[in-house]
Design a protein around this motif. Structure first.
Motif, PDB file in Angstrom:
ATOM      1  N   MET A  94      32.691  -8.579  22.178  1.00 45.91           N
ATOM      2  CA  MET A  94      31.456  -9.335  22.217  1.00 45.91           C
ATOM      3  C   MET A  94      30.249  -8.395  22.147  1.00 45.91           C
ATOM      4  O   MET A  94      29.226  -8.764  21.594  1.00 45.91           O
ATOM      5  CB  MET A  94      31.455 -10.185  23.496  1.00 45.91           C
ATOM      6  N   LEU A  95      30.406  -7.203  22.711  1.00 48.63           N
ATOM      7  CA  LEU A  95      29.315  -6.232  22.654  1.00 48.63           C
ATOM      8  C   LEU A  95      28.998  -5.867  21.211  1.00 48.63           C
ATOM      9  O   LEU A  95      27.827  -5.697  20.840  1.00 48.63           O
ATOM     10  CB  LEU A  95      29.682  -4.976  23.450  1.00 48.63           C
ATOM     11  N   LYS A  96      30.046  -5.809  20.397  1.00 46.48           N
ATOM     12  CA  LYS A  96      29.875  -5.486  18.981  1.00 46.48           C
ATOM     13  C   LYS A  96      29.011  -6.541  18.284  1.00 46.48           C
ATOM     14  O   LYS A  96      28.125  -6.220  17.505  1.00 46.48           O
ATOM     15  CB  LYS A  96      31.258  -5.425  18.343  1.00 46.48           C
ATOM     16  N   LYS A  97      29.237  -7.801  18.617  1.00 46.70           N
ATOM     17  CA  LYS A  97      28.463  -8.887  18.013  1.00 46.70           C
ATOM     18  C   LYS A  97      27.018  -8.891  18.503  1.00 46.70           C
ATOM     19  O   LYS A  97      26.106  -9.193  17.744  1.00 46.70           O
ATOM     20  CB  LYS A  97      29.133 -10.225  18.289  1.00 46.70           C
ATOM     21  N   ILE A  98      26.803  -8.524  19.751  1.00 47.99           N
ATOM     22  CA  ILE A  98      25.443  -8.449  20.287  1.00 47.99           C
ATOM     23  C   ILE A  98      24.667  -7.337  19.592  1.00 47.99           C
ATOM     24  O   ILE A  98      23.514  -7.525  19.208  1.00 47.99           O
ATOM     25  CB  ILE A  98      25.476  -8.245  21.813  1.00 47.99           C
ATOM     26  N   LEU A  99      25.305  -6.197  19.425  1.00 47.39           N
ATOM     27  CA  LEU A  99      24.640  -5.083  18.735  1.00 47.39           C
ATOM     28  C   LEU A  99      24.367  -5.408  17.272  1.00 47.39           C
ATOM     29  O   LEU A  99      23.315  -5.055  16.732  1.00 47.39           O
ATOM     30  CB  LEU A  99      25.482  -3.816  18.859  1.00 47.39           C
ATOM     31  N   LEU A 100      25.304  -6.105  16.633  1.00 45.99           N
ATOM     32  CA  LEU A 100      25.091  -6.530  15.253  1.00 45.99           C
ATOM     33  C   LEU A 100      23.933  -7.505  15.159  1.00 45.99           C
ATOM     34  O   LEU A 100      23.121  -7.435  14.237  1.00 45.99           O
ATOM     35  CB  LEU A 100      26.371  -7.149  14.690  1.00 45.99           C
ATOM     36  N   ASN A 101      23.828  -8.401  16.136  1.00 42.18           N
ATOM     37  CA  ASN A 101      22.726  -9.355  16.160  1.00 42.18           C
ATOM     38  C   ASN A 101      21.386  -8.636  16.310  1.00 42.18           C
ATOM     39  O   ASN A 101      20.421  -8.969  15.617  1.00 42.18           O
ATOM     40  CB  ASN A 101      22.931 -10.355  17.294  1.00 42.18           C
ATOM     41  N   ILE A 102      21.324  -7.658  17.180  1.00 40.38           N
ATOM     42  CA  ILE A 102      20.087  -6.892  17.369  1.00 40.38           C
ATOM     43  C   ILE A 102      19.724  -6.162  16.081  1.00 40.38           C
ATOM     44  O   ILE A 102      18.559  -6.170  15.652  1.00 40.38           O
ATOM     45  CB  ILE A 102      20.243  -5.907  18.549  1.00 40.38           C
ATOM     46  N   PHE A 103      20.714  -5.534  15.444  1.00 46.04           N
ATOM     47  CA  PHE A 103      20.457  -4.828  14.193  1.00 46.04           C
ATOM     48  C   PHE A 103      19.944  -5.782  13.114  1.00 46.04           C
ATOM     49  O   PHE A 103      19.000  -5.465  12.397  1.00 46.04           O
ATOM     50  CB  PHE A 103      21.727  -4.124  13.706  1.00 46.04           C
ATOM     51  N   LEU A 104      20.576  -6.958  12.992  1.00 39.31           N
ATOM     52  CA  LEU A 104      20.146  -7.917  11.972  1.00 39.31           C
ATOM     53  C   LEU A 104      18.730  -8.410  12.240  1.00 39.31           C
ATOM     54  O   LEU A 104      17.935  -8.555  11.308  1.00 39.31           O
ATOM     55  CB  LEU A 104      21.122  -9.092  11.910  1.00 39.31           C
ATOM     56  N   ASN A 105      18.406  -8.661  13.504  1.00 39.26           N
ATOM     57  CA  ASN A 105      17.049  -9.111  13.829  1.00 39.26           C
ATOM     58  C   ASN A 105      16.007  -8.056  13.464  1.00 39.26           C
ATOM     59  O   ASN A 105      14.982  -8.374  12.865  1.00 39.26           O
ATOM     60  CB  ASN A 105      16.942  -9.459  15.309  1.00 39.26           C
ATOM     61  N   VAL A 106      16.285  -6.820  13.822  1.00 42.94           N
ATOM     62  CA  VAL A 106      15.341  -5.732  13.520  1.00 42.94           C
ATOM     63  C   VAL A 106      15.209  -5.544  12.010  1.00 42.94           C
ATOM     64  O   VAL A 106      14.104  -5.376  11.486  1.00 42.94           O
ATOM     65  CB  VAL A 106      15.782  -4.426  14.219  1.00 42.94           C
ATOM     66  N   ALA A 107      16.322  -5.595  11.295  1.00 46.65           N
ATOM     67  CA  ALA A 107      16.281  -5.417   9.843  1.00 46.65           C
ATOM     68  C   ALA A 107      15.509  -6.543   9.170  1.00 46.65           C
ATOM     69  O   ALA A 107      14.720  -6.296   8.245  1.00 46.65           O
ATOM     70  CB  ALA A 107      17.697  -5.339   9.293  1.00 46.65           C
ATOM     71  N   ILE A 108      15.707  -7.774   9.618  1.00 40.02           N
ATOM     72  CA  ILE A 108      14.976  -8.902   9.039  1.00 40.02           C
ATOM     73  C   ILE A 108      13.486  -8.763   9.297  1.00 40.02           C
ATOM     74  O   ILE A 108      12.668  -8.978   8.392  1.00 40.02           O
ATOM     75  CB  ILE A 108      15.530 -10.235   9.581  1.00 40.02           C
ATOM     76  N   ILE A 109      13.111  -8.362  10.506  1.00 38.89           N
ATOM     77  CA  ILE A 109      11.697  -8.186  10.830  1.00 38.89           C
ATOM     78  C   ILE A 109      11.070  -7.088   9.983  1.00 38.89           C
ATOM     79  O   ILE A 109       9.965  -7.247   9.453  1.00 38.89           O
ATOM     80  CB  ILE A 109      11.529  -7.903  12.338  1.00 38.89           C
ATOM     81  N   VAL A 110      11.775  -5.969   9.819  1.00 39.45           N
ATOM     82  CA  VAL A 110      11.244  -4.857   9.017  1.00 39.45           C
ATOM     83  C   VAL A 110      11.071  -5.266   7.560  1.00 39.45           C
ATOM     84  O   VAL A 110      10.052  -4.951   6.931  1.00 39.45           O
ATOM     85  CB  VAL A 110      12.152  -3.612   9.155  1.00 39.45           C
ATOM     86  N   ILE A 111      12.035  -5.977   7.017  1.00 39.52           N
ATOM     87  CA  ILE A 111      11.929  -6.392   5.613  1.00 39.52           C
ATOM     88  C   ILE A 111      10.807  -7.402   5.427  1.00 39.52           C
ATOM     89  O   ILE A 111      10.056  -7.331   4.447  1.00 39.52           O
ATOM     90  CB  ILE A 111      13.284  -6.932   5.101  1.00 39.52           C
ATOM     91  N   VAL A 112      10.652  -8.325   6.362  1.00 33.76           N
ATOM     92  CA  VAL A 112       9.557  -9.297   6.241  1.00 33.76           C
ATOM     93  C   VAL A 112       8.212  -8.602   6.318  1.00 33.76           C
ATOM     94  O   VAL A 112       7.294  -8.902   5.534  1.00 33.76           O
ATOM     95  CB  VAL A 112       9.689 -10.395   7.323  1.00 33.76           C
ATOM     96  N   ILE A 113       8.068  -7.641   7.214  1.00 32.10           N
ATOM     97  CA  ILE A 113       6.817  -6.888   7.313  1.00 32.10           C
ATOM     98  C   ILE A 113       6.554  -6.119   6.027  1.00 32.10           C
ATOM     99  O   ILE A 113       5.420  -6.082   5.536  1.00 32.10           O
ATOM    100  CB  ILE A 113       6.843  -5.948   8.537  1.00 32.10           C
ATOM    101  N   SER A 114       7.594  -5.517   5.455  1.00 31.87           N
ATOM    102  CA  SER A 114       7.392  -4.769   4.208  1.00 31.87           C
ATOM    103  C   SER A 114       7.075  -5.699   3.044  1.00 31.87           C
ATOM    104  O   SER A 114       6.287  -5.334   2.157  1.00 31.87           O
ATOM    105  CB  SER A 114       8.616  -3.915   3.890  1.00 31.87           C
ATOM    106  N   LEU A 115       7.650  -6.908   3.035  1.00 25.34           N
ATOM    107  CA  LEU A 115       7.321  -7.863   1.976  1.00 25.34           C
ATOM    108  C   LEU A 115       5.873  -8.336   2.088  1.00 25.34           C
ATOM    109  O   LEU A 115       5.189  -8.476   1.070  1.00 25.34           O
ATOM    110  CB  LEU A 115       8.274  -9.059   2.022  1.00 25.34           C
ATOM    111  N   VAL A 116       5.411  -8.562   3.293  1.00 32.01           N
ATOM    112  CA  VAL A 116       4.015  -8.959   3.488  1.00 32.01           C
ATOM    113  C   VAL A 116       3.086  -7.831   3.055  1.00 32.01           C
ATOM    114  O   VAL A 116       2.076  -8.062   2.384  1.00 32.01           O
ATOM    115  CB  VAL A 116       3.769  -9.361   4.959  1.00 32.01           C
ATOM    116  N   TRP A 117       3.440  -6.599   3.402  1.00 35.04           N
ATOM    117  CA  TRP A 117       2.616  -5.454   3.005  1.00 35.04           C
ATOM    118  C   TRP A 117       2.560  -5.314   1.488  1.00 35.04           C
ATOM    119  O   TRP A 117       1.500  -5.084   0.912  1.00 35.04           O
ATOM    120  CB  TRP A 117       3.183  -4.169   3.620  1.00 35.04           C
ATOM    121  N   SER A 118       3.716  -5.473   0.844  1.00 34.60           N
ATOM    122  CA  SER A 118       3.747  -5.324  -0.612  1.00 34.60           C
ATOM    123  C   SER A 118       2.990  -6.452  -1.300  1.00 34.60           C
ATOM    124  O   SER A 118       2.388  -6.243  -2.350  1.00 34.60           O
ATOM    125  CB  SER A 118       5.187  -5.252  -1.121  1.00 34.60           C
TER     126      SER A 118
END
Length: 63
Positions: free
Chosen positions: A1-25
């Motif tokens: 379950m820890l693996k899924k929690i860490l994957l969830n955190i990674f996906l959330n951070v990656a989605i936020i970073v990509i959305v911020i970069s899309l807005v910037w572009s």
């Protein structure tokens, strides 16, 4: 379950970073970066939905 929690955190951070970069572009009129960022965003959202679905099925099995 820890693996899924860490994957969830990674996906959330990656989605936020990509959305911020899309807005910037979009603001700076770098449309090539905008179009290049859409497929990874779609892939990450798809993986997020699959993760949520698998966690829901795990929690329903435990009940």
């Amino acid at each position: 379950m820890l693996k899924k929690i860490l994957l969830n955190i990674f996906l959330n951070v990656a989605i936020i970073v990509i959305v911020i970069s899309l807005v910037w572009s979009f603001k700076n009129k770098y449309y090539l970066y905008l179009f290049a960022g859409i497929p990874p965003l779609a892939m990450l959202i798809y993986l997020k939905f699959r993760l949520v679905k698998s966690v829901r099925s795990l929690t329903n099995k435990e009940k």
